[in-house]
Design a protein around this motif. Structure first.
Motif, PDB file in Angstrom:
ATOM      1  N   THR A 134       0.859  -1.186   0.000  1.00 20.68           N
ATOM      2  CA  THR A 134       0.000   0.000   0.000  1.00 20.68           C
ATOM      3  C   THR A 134       0.890   1.230   0.000  1.00 20.68           C
ATOM      4  OG1 THR A 134      -0.131   0.305   2.391  1.00 20.68           O
ATOM      5  CG2 THR A 134      -1.679  -1.267   1.406  1.00 20.68           C
ATOM      6  N   LYS A 135       0.277   2.400   0.022  1.00 20.51           N
ATOM      7  CA  LYS A 135       1.100   3.609   0.019  1.00 20.51           C
ATOM      8  C   LYS A 135       1.761   3.861   1.377  1.00 20.51           C
ATOM      9  CE  LYS A 135      -2.292   7.186   1.067  1.00 20.51           C
ATOM     10  NZ  LYS A 135      -2.822   8.465   0.653  1.00 20.51           N
ATOM     11  N   ASN A 136       1.268   3.223   2.442  1.00 19.16           N
ATOM     12  CA  ASN A 136       1.823   3.450   3.772  1.00 19.16           C
ATOM     13  C   ASN A 136       2.663   2.288   4.320  1.00 19.16           C
ATOM     14  OD1 ASN A 136       0.581   5.973   3.981  1.00 19.16           O
ATOM     15  ND2 ASN A 136      -1.314   5.045   4.684  1.00 19.16           N
ATOM     16  N   TYR A 137       2.426   1.075   3.843  1.00 18.26           N
ATOM     17  CA  TYR A 137       3.135  -0.071   4.411  1.00 18.26           C
ATOM     18  C   TYR A 137       3.171  -1.245   3.441  1.00 18.26           C
ATOM     19  CZ  TYR A 137      -1.629  -1.625   5.404  1.00 18.26           C
ATOM     20  OH  TYR A 137      -2.946  -1.980   5.289  1.00 18.26           O
ATOM     21  N   TYR A 138       4.013  -2.193   3.794  1.00 19.01           N
ATOM     22  CA  TYR A 138       4.127  -3.453   3.074  1.00 19.01           C
ATOM     23  C   TYR A 138       3.719  -4.565   4.033  1.00 19.01           C
ATOM     24  CZ  TYR A 138       7.311  -0.518   0.398  1.00 19.01           C
ATOM     25  OH  TYR A 138       7.854   0.503  -0.311  1.00 19.01           O
ATOM     26  N   VAL A 139       3.129  -5.622   3.516  1.00 20.18           N
ATOM     27  CA  VAL A 139       2.772  -6.775   4.326  1.00 20.18           C
ATOM     28  C   VAL A 139       3.556  -7.970   3.790  1.00 20.18           C
ATOM     29  CG1 VAL A 139       0.933  -8.331   5.058  1.00 20.18           C
ATOM     30  CG2 VAL A 139       0.476  -5.887   4.828  1.00 20.18           C
ATOM     31  N   LEU A 140       4.330  -8.596   4.677  1.00 18.96           N
ATOM     32  CA  LEU A 140       5.122  -9.769   4.317  1.00 18.96           C
ATOM     33  C   LEU A 140       4.662 -10.944   5.160  1.00 18.96           C
ATOM     34  CD1 LEU A 140       8.690  -8.174   4.392  1.00 18.96           C
ATOM     35  CD2 LEU A 140       7.258  -8.545   2.396  1.00 18.96           C
TER      36      LEU A 140
END
Length: 153
Positions: A134-140
């Motif tokens: 997303t524009k605010n974070y990454y999800v791994l």
């Protein structure tokens, strides 16, 4: 000795870990500090990192000893067997929680579904799959730890 995952009653994690430690069992309840806001004030509160879960290290023959605490519900199972957590994974969680600085992880070039190796920070040498950007974070998704890591930009 193996680390097992115990499923607890809600909001009993720290209490159960204290009780089991008093009975001589090696327990670990990872906690973080969060700021809670009420209508009239803000307060920093120590809360469990994993809701309803704690880790206990014991011999397989001693697994029933955890039920001496009334807040323990059951063990967590994975593929029909008791879920076992490796010492390396427990140590990774401890290192991450004790880290003084947050690590920046940039995955701008990566695509959703791509498998990447983290090169720095408390999760270095771990492999993760990019789940969301997303524009605010990454999800791994960290497969070896069985958890999801949300990294802010």
């Amino acid at each position: 000795m193996n680390w097992y995952v115990i499923y607890t009653k809600p909001k009993w994690e720290k209490r159960i870990a204290e009780q089991l430690n008093k009975f001589g069992l090696n327990c670990y309840c990872p906690t973080i500090i969060k700021t809670h806001q009420w209508a009239d004030r803000k307060k920093k509160v120590e809360v469990p990192l994993f809701n309803n879960y704690i880790f206990v290290q014991l011999e397989e023959k001693d697994r029933n000893k955890v039920f001496i605490s009334p807040g323990v519900i059951r063990y967590l199972f994975w593929l029909g067997k008791h879920a076992i957590v490796k010492d390396k994974e427990i140590n990774t969680i401890k290192e991450w929680l004790n880290a003084d600085e947050t690590s920046d992880i940039s995955v701008v070039e990566y695509q959703i579904g791509q498998k990447i190796k983290l090169n720095s920070g408390p999760f270095s040498e771990q492999y993760g799959v990019v789940k969301d950007v997303t524009k605010n974070y990454y999800v791994l998704i960290l497969e070896s730890l069985g958890c999801i890591l949300k990294v802010n930009h």
